[in-house]
Enzyme design. Structure first.
Site, PDB file in Angstrom:
ATOM      1  N   ASP A  60      25.757  33.499  55.697  1.00 24.56           N
ATOM      2  CA  ASP A  60      24.804  33.570  54.583  1.00 24.56           C
ATOM      3  C   ASP A  60      25.207  32.572  53.504  1.00 24.56           C
ATOM      4  O   ASP A  60      26.227  32.739  52.835  1.00 24.56           O
ATOM      5  CB  ASP A  60      24.815  34.987  53.987  1.00 24.56           C
ATOM      6  CG  ASP A  60      23.758  35.137  52.893  1.00 24.56           C
ATOM      7  OD1 ASP A  60      22.621  35.518  53.228  1.00 24.56           O
ATOM      8  OD2 ASP A  60      24.065  34.850  51.720  1.00 24.56           O
ATOM      9  N   TYR A  65      24.736  27.518  46.277  1.00 23.43           N
ATOM     10  CA  TYR A  65      26.190  27.642  46.497  1.00 23.43           C
ATOM     11  C   TYR A  65      26.852  26.276  46.692  1.00 23.43           C
ATOM     12  O   TYR A  65      28.072  26.162  46.695  1.00 23.43           O
ATOM     13  CB  TYR A  65      26.516  28.530  47.709  1.00 23.43           C
ATOM     14  CG  TYR A  65      25.952  29.936  47.670  1.00 23.43           C
ATOM     15  CD1 TYR A  65      25.411  30.484  46.501  1.00 23.43           C
ATOM     16  CD2 TYR A  65      25.957  30.740  48.815  1.00 23.43           C
ATOM     17  CE1 TYR A  65      24.886  31.772  46.484  1.00 23.43           C
ATOM     18  CE2 TYR A  65      25.443  32.026  48.798  1.00 23.43           C
ATOM     19  CZ  TYR A  65      24.896  32.529  47.636  1.00 23.43           C
ATOM     20  OH  TYR A  65      24.379  33.804  47.630  1.00 23.43           O
ATOM     21  N   LYS A  90      18.865  29.896  51.074  1.00 23.63           N
ATOM     22  CA  LYS A  90      17.954  30.419  50.042  1.00 23.63           C
ATOM     23  C   LYS A  90      17.424  29.302  49.161  1.00 23.63           C
ATOM     24  O   LYS A  90      18.119  28.322  48.892  1.00 23.63           O
ATOM     25  CB  LYS A  90      18.685  31.449  49.167  1.00 23.63           C
ATOM     26  CG  LYS A  90      19.472  32.472  49.968  1.00 23.63           C
ATOM     27  CD  LYS A  90      20.095  33.556  49.119  1.00 23.63           C
ATOM     28  CE  LYS A  90      21.091  34.366  49.942  1.00 23.63           C
ATOM     29  NZ  LYS A  90      22.434  33.787  50.001  1.00 23.63           N
ATOM     30  N   HIS A 123      15.487  33.039  46.513  1.00 30.80           N
ATOM     31  CA  HIS A 123      16.767  33.567  46.022  1.00 30.80           C
ATOM     32  C   HIS A 123      16.572  34.621  44.925  1.00 30.80           C
ATOM     33  O   HIS A 123      17.251  35.645  44.911  1.00 30.80           O
ATOM     34  CB  HIS A 123      17.620  32.403  45.501  1.00 30.80           C
ATOM     35  CG  HIS A 123      19.088  32.662  45.504  1.00 30.80           C
ATOM     36  ND1 HIS A 123      20.021  31.677  45.708  1.00 30.80           N
ATOM     37  CD2 HIS A 123      19.797  33.794  45.324  1.00 30.80           C
ATOM     38  CE1 HIS A 123      21.238  32.197  45.650  1.00 30.80           C
ATOM     39  NE2 HIS A 123      21.123  33.479  45.418  1.00 30.80           N
ATOM     40  N   SER A 246      34.781  36.637  52.240  1.00 30.77           N
ATOM     41  CA  SER A 246      36.203  36.433  52.001  1.00 30.77           C
ATOM     42  C   SER A 246      36.536  35.009  52.401  1.00 30.77           C
ATOM     43  O   SER A 246      35.931  34.463  53.324  1.00 30.77           O
ATOM     44  CB  SER A 246      37.073  37.417  52.785  1.00 30.77           C
ATOM     45  OG  SER A 246      38.438  37.116  52.498  1.00 30.77           O
TER      46      SER A 246
HETATM   47  P1  NDP Z   1      31.667  40.920  48.061  1.00 30.46           P
HETATM   48  O1  NDP Z   1      31.302  42.328  47.741  1.00 30.46           O
HETATM   49  O2  NDP Z   1      31.500  40.418  49.431  1.00 30.46           O
HETATM   50  O3  NDP Z   1      33.190  40.761  47.585  1.00 30.46           O
HETATM   51  C1  NDP Z   1      33.877  39.562  47.701  1.00 30.46           C
HETATM   52  C2  NDP Z   1      35.229  39.764  46.998  1.00 30.46           C
HETATM   53  O4  NDP Z   1      35.977  40.757  47.685  1.00 30.46           O
HETATM   54  C3  NDP Z   1      36.043  38.511  46.986  1.00 30.46           C
HETATM   55  O5  NDP Z   1      36.774  38.509  45.767  1.00 30.46           O
HETATM   56  C4  NDP Z   1      37.002  38.696  48.170  1.00 30.46           C
HETATM   57  O6  NDP Z   1      38.209  38.014  47.896  1.00 30.46           O
HETATM   58  C5  NDP Z   1      37.199  40.200  48.177  1.00 30.46           C
HETATM   59  N1  NDP Z   1      37.381  40.745  49.541  1.00 30.46           N
HETATM   60  C6  NDP Z   1      36.672  40.451  50.645  1.00 30.46           C
HETATM   61  N2  NDP Z   1      37.119  41.137  51.697  1.00 30.46           N
HETATM   62  C7  NDP Z   1      38.148  41.899  51.251  1.00 30.46           C
HETATM   63  C8  NDP Z   1      39.034  42.816  51.872  1.00 30.46           C
HETATM   64  N3  NDP Z   1      38.934  43.088  53.169  1.00 30.46           N
HETATM   65  N4  NDP Z   1      39.981  43.407  51.108  1.00 30.46           N
HETATM   66  C9  NDP Z   1      40.087  43.138  49.778  1.00 30.46           C
HETATM   67  N5  NDP Z   1      39.275  42.264  49.133  1.00 30.46           N
HETATM   68  C10 NDP Z   1      38.314  41.656  49.866  1.00 30.46           C
HETATM   69  O7  NDP Z   1      30.929  39.997  46.968  1.00 30.46           O
HETATM   70  P2  NDP Z   1      30.013  38.688  46.973  1.00 30.46           P
HETATM   71  O8  NDP Z   1      29.373  38.673  45.631  1.00 30.46           O
HETATM   72  O9  NDP Z   1      30.747  37.503  47.393  1.00 30.46           O
HETATM   73  O10 NDP Z   1      28.858  39.003  48.017  1.00 30.46           O
HETATM   74  C11 NDP Z   1      28.923  38.670  49.389  1.00 30.46           C
HETATM   75  C12 NDP Z   1      27.854  37.677  49.749  1.00 30.46           C
HETATM   76  O11 NDP Z   1      26.574  38.131  49.335  1.00 30.46           O
HETATM   77  C13 NDP Z   1      27.986  36.327  49.035  1.00 30.46           C
HETATM   78  O12 NDP Z   1      29.020  35.531  49.568  1.00 30.46           O
HETATM   79  C14 NDP Z   1      26.607  35.752  49.240  1.00 30.46           C
HETATM   80  O13 NDP Z   1      26.472  35.264  50.557  1.00 30.46           O
HETATM   81  C15 NDP Z   1      25.756  36.995  49.023  1.00 30.46           C
HETATM   82  N6  NDP Z   1      25.283  37.113  47.629  1.00 30.46           N
HETATM   83  C16 NDP Z   1      23.933  36.942  47.401  1.00 30.46           C
HETATM   84  C17 NDP Z   1      23.432  37.005  46.133  1.00 30.46           C
HETATM   85  C18 NDP Z   1      21.967  36.839  45.925  1.00 30.46           C
HETATM   86  O14 NDP Z   1      21.533  36.686  44.761  1.00 30.46           O
HETATM   87  N7  NDP Z   1      21.160  36.836  46.965  1.00 30.46           N
HETATM   88  C19 NDP Z   1      24.291  37.245  44.945  1.00 30.46           C
HETATM   89  C20 NDP Z   1      25.679  37.462  45.299  1.00 30.46           C
HETATM   90  C21 NDP Z   1      26.137  37.410  46.588  1.00 30.46           C
HETATM   91  P3  NDP Z   1      38.839  36.881  48.885  1.00 30.46           P
HETATM   92  O15 NDP Z   1      37.802  35.829  49.118  1.00 30.46           O
HETATM   93  O16 NDP Z   1      40.009  36.403  48.086  1.00 30.46           O
HETATM   94  O17 NDP Z   1      39.233  37.602  50.132  1.00 30.46           O
END
Ligand code: NDP
Length: 293
Positions: A60, A65, A90, A123, A246
């Site tokens: 995604d 981005y 998006k 988006h 992540s």
């Molecule tokens: P998430 O809920 O996926 O959380 C991501 C955070 O959690 C990062 O800081 C990551 O750190 C940490 N993390 C991931 N896996 C673990 C784990 N197993 N244990 C502990 N910490 C963990 O948040 P996002 O906001 O990134 O959402 C995910 C996706 O949703 C985005 O990447 C995007 O593709 C989409 N999105 C879409 C939006 C929209 O407007 N349509 C808005 C926001 C997001 P680290 O990388 O250091 O592991």
């Protein structure tokens, strides 16, 4: 998981326990995908290669981005057939409008190096701009022309869903919304489903903030699983498509393995009880960033 997997280590098919959900006729989305929001452009290829090596078959991204090139490079480097990897991108807010949407879609495909996307989303509704209905019209045309496999929306509230439903045609394949244990938006999810749109949960871990909630930690202890796996298993049990982000190879693999975790009905109910209606991201009613344009 090591960080130096080569193409030959890539498994030929999606991790077997990840279900696929039909979002449009004949279009199946793997229920767990890898999100790449906030993955810098120069890291995106490595992160997505790690994801594909771990068994993800759904990525995604978004024009906003600024990492589509890296995503496309990783898909090519994996050696996987293009049809094995489900790619979503998006439409940036600043590109809304009929003709500009069509142009933006072509540019996104070019940056990704693909002929067409599996799923293209508006988006944000960006209601103050007043162009999302025109943008939706353009997406429907692209779908009818076969230029994209499925089209949908993101951050659409019931009033925005109602507005595009008045145009007729197929409903959005998905509504990608902020959804995690402490912010579940049940009304938006219900309105999406009522229209025939699959609910896709973004920020599924609450960007990490929900990992320490008591009900989550208790279930993790009971199952010998991680808190992230528990939250993702909760989403899967509730029928959401999830796209955890992540950049760390071990967490990328850990999150995908949530497909093998089954929570009890009581555990699911306790986690559902965490909803506190506190969003992390923007409010779609007012969010108006042009996203770098
Ligand atoms: P998430 O809920 O996926 O959380 C991501 C955070 O959690 C990062 O800081 C990551 O750190 C940490 N993390 C991931 N896996 C673990 C784990 N197993 N244990 C502990 N910490 C963990 O948040 P996002 O906001 O990134 O959402 C995910 C996706 O949703 C985005 O990447 C995007 O593709 C989409 N999105 C879409 C939006 C929209 O407007 N349509 C808005 C926001 C997001 P680290 O990388 O250091 O592991």
């Amino acid at each position: 998981m090591s960080n130096d997997l080569t193409t030959s280590d890539v498994t030929p098919d999606v991790a077997p326990s990840v279900q696929r959900i039909e979002i449009a006729p004949g279009v199946l989305i793997p229920q767990i995908g890898l999100g790449v929001f906030q993955v810098p452009a120069d890291e995106a290829q490595r992160v997505v290669e790690d994801g594909l090596a771990a068994g993800y078959r759904h990525i995604d991204t978004a024009a906003a981005y600024v990492n589509e090139e890296g995503v496309g490079a990783a898909v090519r480097a994996s050696g996987l057939p293009r049809e094995e990897v489900f790619i979503t991108s998006k439409l940036r807010n600043g590109d809304q409008g009929h003709d500009s949407t069509r142009r933006a879609y072509a540019e996104t495909c070019k940056r990704l190096g693909v002929d067409r996307l599996d799923l293209y989303l508006i988006h944000w509704p960006y209601p103050s701009k007043g162009l999302f209905e025109q943008s939706w019209q353009a997406l429907q045309e692209l779908e009818a022309e076969g230029a994209v496999r499925a089209v949908g929306v993101s951050n659409f509230l019931p009033e925005h869903l109602d507005a595009i439903a008045r145009h007729g045609g197929r409903p959005p394949a998905v509504n990608q919304i902020e959804l995690h244990p402490t912010f579940q938006q049940p009304e938006v999810a219900a309105a999406s489903r009522a229209l025939g749109s699959v609910v896709e949960a973004y920020s599924p871990l609450g960007q990490g903030a929900d990992l320490t909630a008591g009900a989550v930690v208790d279930a993790a202890t009971a199952h010998g699983a991680s808190a992230a796996q528990v939250i993702l298993a909760w989403h899967l049990a509730r029928g959401h498509v999830v796209i955890p982000k992540s950049a760390k190879p071990e967490r990328i693999a850990e999150n995908l393995a949530a497909a093998d975790l089954r929570l009890s009905a009581a555990e699911i109910d306790s986690i559902t009880g965490l909803d506190s209606d506190e969003r992390i991201g923007g409010d779609p009613a007012t969010f108006a960033l042009s996203q770098m344009r």
